[in-house]
Scaffold this motif. Structure first.
Motif, PDB file in Angstrom:
ATOM      1  N   LEU A  47       2.158  10.047  -5.600  1.00 55.67           N
ATOM      2  CA  LEU A  47       3.444  10.715  -5.379  1.00 55.67           C
ATOM      3  C   LEU A  47       3.274  12.160  -4.944  1.00 55.67           C
ATOM      4  CD1 LEU A  47       5.568   9.324  -8.357  1.00 55.67           C
ATOM      5  CD2 LEU A  47       5.429   8.495  -6.017  1.00 55.67           C
ATOM      6  N   HIS A  48       2.220  12.829  -5.440  1.00 64.04           N
ATOM      7  CA  HIS A  48       2.104  14.271  -5.214  1.00 64.04           C
ATOM      8  C   HIS A  48       0.825  14.679  -4.469  1.00 64.04           C
ATOM      9  CE1 HIS A  48       5.500  14.539  -7.897  1.00 64.04           C
ATOM     10  NE2 HIS A  48       4.817  13.994  -8.889  1.00 64.04           N
ATOM     11  N   GLY A  49      -0.083  13.742  -4.213  1.00 60.75           N
ATOM     12  CA  GLY A  49      -1.361  14.090  -3.623  1.00 60.75           C
ATOM     13  C   GLY A  49      -1.449  13.817  -2.134  1.00 60.75           C
ATOM     14  N   ASN A  50      -2.675  13.834  -1.645  1.00 62.90           N
ATOM     15  CA  ASN A  50      -2.960  13.609  -0.218  1.00 62.90           C
ATOM     16  C   ASN A  50      -2.997  12.102   0.031  1.00 62.90           C
ATOM     17  OD1 ASN A  50      -4.203  13.235   2.294  1.00 62.90           O
ATOM     18  ND2 ASN A  50      -5.441  15.083   2.085  1.00 62.90           N
ATOM     19  N   ARG A  51      -1.886  11.552   0.459  1.00 62.46           N
ATOM     20  CA  ARG A  51      -1.791  10.098   0.579  1.00 62.46           C
ATOM     21  C   ARG A  51      -2.761   9.495   1.593  1.00 62.46           C
ATOM     22  NH1 ARG A  51       4.836   9.514   0.229  1.00 62.46           N
ATOM     23  NH2 ARG A  51       5.009  10.484  -1.850  1.00 62.46           N
ATOM     24  N   PRO A  52      -2.932  10.084   2.768  1.00 60.06           N
ATOM     25  CA  PRO A  52      -3.924   9.492   3.678  1.00 60.06           C
ATOM     26  C   PRO A  52      -5.312   9.428   3.061  1.00 60.06           C
ATOM     27  CG  PRO A  52      -2.488  10.988   4.872  1.00 60.06           C
ATOM     28  CD  PRO A  52      -2.171  11.159   3.409  1.00 60.06           C
ATOM     29  N   ARG A  81       5.895   1.008  -4.123  1.00 54.55           N
ATOM     30  CA  ARG A  81       6.660   0.973  -2.877  1.00 54.55           C
ATOM     31  C   ARG A  81       5.880   1.663  -1.760  1.00 54.55           C
ATOM     32  NH1 ARG A  81      11.694   1.179  -5.063  1.00 54.55           N
ATOM     33  NH2 ARG A  81      11.232   3.304  -5.702  1.00 54.55           N
ATOM     34  N   ILE A  82       5.262   2.790  -2.083  1.00 54.09           N
ATOM     35  CA  ILE A  82       4.452   3.498  -1.083  1.00 54.09           C
ATOM     36  C   ILE A  82       3.257   2.647  -0.677  1.00 54.09           C
ATOM     37  CG2 ILE A  82       2.977   5.524  -0.736  1.00 54.09           C
ATOM     38  CD1 ILE A  82       4.941   7.025  -2.650  1.00 54.09           C
ATOM     39  N   GLY A  83       2.610   2.000  -1.661  1.00 51.04           N
ATOM     40  CA  GLY A  83       1.477   1.130  -1.348  1.00 51.04           C
ATOM     41  C   GLY A  83       1.869  -0.019  -0.438  1.00 51.04           C
ATOM     42  N   GLN A  84       3.040  -0.586  -0.679  1.00 42.96           N
ATOM     43  CA  GLN A  84       3.524  -1.652   0.201  1.00 42.96           C
ATOM     44  C   GLN A  84       3.729  -1.130   1.613  1.00 42.96           C
ATOM     45  OE1 GLN A  84       6.679  -4.914  -0.684  1.00 42.96           O
ATOM     46  NE2 GLN A  84       7.849  -3.157   0.048  1.00 42.96           N
ATOM     47  N   ASP A  85       4.364   0.037   1.733  1.00 41.53           N
ATOM     48  CA  ASP A  85       4.606   0.618   3.053  1.00 41.53           C
ATOM     49  C   ASP A  85       3.302   0.964   3.754  1.00 41.53           C
ATOM     50  OD1 ASP A  85       7.301   0.389   2.547  1.00 41.53           O
ATOM     51  OD2 ASP A  85       7.594   2.514   2.028  1.00 41.53           O
ATOM     52  N   TRP A  86       2.265   1.251   2.972  1.00 40.24           N
ATOM     53  CA  TRP A  86       0.959   1.601   3.554  1.00 40.24           C
ATOM     54  C   TRP A  86       0.221   0.368   4.076  1.00 40.24           C
ATOM     55  CZ3 TRP A  86       1.192   6.806   3.172  1.00 40.24           C
ATOM     56  CH2 TRP A  86       0.147   7.539   3.754  1.00 40.24           C
ATOM     57  N   GLY A  87       0.683  -0.806   3.691  1.00 36.38           N
ATOM     58  CA  GLY A  87       0.107  -2.022   4.250  1.00 36.38           C
ATOM     59  C   GLY A  87      -0.769  -2.837   3.331  1.00 36.38           C
TER      60      GLY A  87
END
Length: 345
Positions: A47-52, A81-87
């Motif tokens: 949620l708060h870190g460097n997602r890439p 939800r973010i993990g799903q969007d990431w593929g």
């Protein structure tokens, strides 16, 4: 929709500091069918870190699951939800890590003492995503080592829709043992995992803990739906050499030189992005384990790839230690590995 048990037939365990995207790419070169897992990533980091940096992966890694750590239903739901969007193909919740740092965050193995909270977490994640949301847990924690409690724990999670349970067939001691000791000292109870499958035949059970060979995996598959290998793969990725043929019906048997060649090409691409060579090479140390020249390969990489400005040429030079061939480009005559299959997810 019910989950196909075949998707979990053989997998590589999430291992902190080890199963990053570079190691997963190496494993995928060795097996097209095995299921891969990320290191545990906390919900707050996502949620708060460097997602890439935390979430990026190569498309060839599919099927690949994101393992989360956390205990707040709302935060886990958003991270899922973010993990799903990431593929990613699956979201997995860590309920087995016994480290003091993880305990201090209120998640990992200590959550096995709070089945109601865990069920809330799974309900929130399943509401947030369309992906399978799976559990990875121990047999118990501390003095809470009772098959009846374990069965009720599984039943509780199944009541909110969890279908896949990856069971490390040991309990965890939250005090007095290091994470390493927790992987070795508590007694393995494979029979308990077999019994879970007997008692809950409609659920999918994957056995984890102490499995070192494909022969052992095959024996366990007589009783459970899947087997997860861990350190055995890191210690020698070619423990998976026959995995595709034996477990997935795929005619794929890589050669170590082919995998090395593909990893050099991969390293060259990552170096262009600013990734240090050692971030990749450290996972390649055991690529020639037990082979002639394997110790020379490992020593050369350990001495040279760790240097801050090291380039991919170091990998070619290390291969000379294995092949004793003056011109390494001669291995380009080897047939290149086909692109890993992506329809296994």
């Amino acid at each position: 929709m019910a989950i196909d048990p075949a998707l979990h037939r053989l997998s590589v365990a999430p291992m902190l500091d080890w199963t990053d995207r570079h190691f997963r790419y190496l494993v995928r070169l060795c097996s097209r069918g095995v299921r891969l897992y990320t290191e545990m990533v906390t919900d707050r980091a996502i949620l708060h870190g460097n997602r890439p940096r935390l979430l990026d992966f190569d498309p060839s890694e599919h099927p690949v699951a994101l393992q989360l750590g956390g205990s707040d239903p709302a935060l886990l739901a958003e991270a899922a939800r973010i993990g799903q969007d990431w593929g990613y193909d699956e979201i997995n919740l860590n309920l087995g890590c016994p480290s003091e740092r993880v305990q201090g965050g209120g998640f990992g193995a200590c959550l096995m003492k709070e089945p109601d909270l865990v069920a809330e977490c799974f309900a929130a994640m399943r509401e947030a995503v369309q992906l399978p949301v799976t559990a990875k847990h121990r047999l118990g924690v501390d003095d809470l080592e009772d098959y009846g409690y374990l069965a009720r724990f599984v039943e509780k999670l199944a009541s909110v829709g969890v279908e896949v349970f990856i069971v490390h067939a040991r309990k965890a001691w939250l005090q007095g043992l290091s994470p390493k000791e927790n992987r070795e000292i508590p007694e393995l109870r494979y029979g308990w995992v077999y019994r879970l499958k007997e008692d809950f035949p409609h659920l999918i059970f994957v056995l984890n803990g102490g499995v070192k060979t494909l022969d052992e995996a095959g024996a366990h598959l007589e009783h459970v739906d899947g087997v997860m290998l861990g350190r055995a793969v890191y210690e020698d990725p070619f423990v998976l050499e026959e995995a595709d043929r034996r477990f997935f019906g795929l005619e794929h048997r890589p050669q170590r030189l082919q995998v090395a060649q593909a990893m050099i090409a991969y390293a060259e691409a990552r170096l262009e992005e600013g990734v240090p060579l050692w971030s990749i090479a450290r996972h390649m140390l055991n690529l020639f384990k037990g082979q002639r020249g394997g110790k020379r390969w490992r020593r050369y990489l350990s001495e040279h790839a760790i240097r801050p400005q090291a380039k991919a040429q170091v990998l070619w030079e290390a291969l000379e230690q294995v092949t004793k061939t003056p011109t390494l480009r001669t291995i380009a005559s080897l047939p290149k590995l086909e692109k890993p299959l992506q329809q296994c997810s």
